[in-house]
Design an enzyme around this catalytic site. Sequence first.
Site, PDB file in Angstrom:
ATOM      1  N   LYS A  99     -88.825  19.400 -97.219  1.00 34.77           N
ATOM      2  CA  LYS A  99     -88.158  18.164 -97.670  1.00 34.77           C
ATOM      3  C   LYS A  99     -87.361  17.454 -96.570  1.00 34.77           C
ATOM      4  O   LYS A  99     -87.164  16.249 -96.643  1.00 34.77           O
ATOM      5  CB  LYS A  99     -87.209  18.469 -98.844  1.00 34.77           C
ATOM      6  CG  LYS A  99     -87.902  18.700-100.171  1.00 34.77           C
ATOM      7  CD  LYS A  99     -86.849  18.819-101.261  1.00 34.77           C
ATOM      8  CE  LYS A  99     -87.442  19.197-102.589  1.00 34.77           C
ATOM      9  NZ  LYS A  99     -86.451  19.163-103.672  1.00 34.77           N
ATOM     10  N   ASP A 138     -84.872  13.325-106.785  1.00 36.04           N
ATOM     11  CA  ASP A 138     -84.086  14.414-107.388  1.00 36.04           C
ATOM     12  C   ASP A 138     -82.799  13.887-108.025  1.00 36.04           C
ATOM     13  O   ASP A 138     -82.331  14.436-109.024  1.00 36.04           O
ATOM     14  CB  ASP A 138     -83.736  15.479-106.335  1.00 36.04           C
ATOM     15  CG  ASP A 138     -84.934  16.341-105.968  1.00 36.04           C
ATOM     16  OD1 ASP A 138     -85.810  16.526-106.830  1.00 36.04           O
ATOM     17  OD2 ASP A 138     -84.994  16.817-104.822  1.00 36.04           O
TER      18      ASP A 138
END
Length: 277
Positions: A67, A103
Amino acid sequence: MSFTKTGLVGHPVSHSKSPMIHGHWIKHYGLSGSYELVDLSCEGLADGIRTLKASGFKGFNVTVPHKVDVMALCDHVDDLARIVGAVNTVTIKDGALHGTNTDVFGFIENLKSHAPDFDFKAGPAVVLGAGGAARAVVQGLLQEGVPEIWLSNRTPEKADALIASASLKDRIKRLGWNSAEGIKALSQANLVVNTTSLGMTGKPALTLSLEGLSPKALVHDIVYAPLMTPLLLEAQAQGNRTVTGIGMLLHQARPGFALWHGVMPEVTDELTKMVGG
Ligand code: ATR
């Protein structure tokens, strides 16, 4: 209708529930496309992504451990992903890679869908952990107007680094891990969020006594395997409201699906049950 190729890049990826989620939505909305698991090592990340681009992928999700590293491979990274310090969703448009982070959306939407009347502005939030997930949680809470965030992490330097890179950093204060001030904070908290991996199947439980916890506090664990973690069970036994973590996984998938397929998908009870919620 054109065929839309998408997928998940990570290592490992075989355990992922994302193909089930995206596959369900592709079928449900009558679309044509795929969601493939692409296992790439750290050394193979750049080449692997070049191959996805060459083979016509419309976009992909990114998971552990890529990520952060994927940011350097993107042509554009939006402001939110920069603040969070991680990209989990990439769209490929005219040969360019556009990175974002969903997220924050996933965490907030899950909380709102389980506790629609929850007032973010009503008091402080205790956040446990300072890893990648904590960065998204803290950013989401700041966006929703939480007046103060009390951040507690085993490694204090990581909490300090998170605070230093956050927007509105004057609203975040570091508390000692398992400290007396942490216990006091629980008595005043409006929200408690566990973002550490403690409580996950195969990991030790979080050793946090909820004895003095404010009865009005909402307790949220982003760990979703098991669904009811020891933390949530203890909170429930004390009569506190709880929110499980599986919905964050479902909701974070929605904006990526919308970017790639042009339809904002819904999280239904049927889908939640399918992924174990
Ligand atoms: P993620 O991206 O899921 O947040 P991460 O970046 O590896 O994963 O962060 C894991 C979090 O769990 C960290 O806050 C970590 O604490 P440290 O910063 O001290 O490592 C926390 N964590 C993991 N194992 C832990 C343990 N045994 N005790 C306390 N905290 C733990």
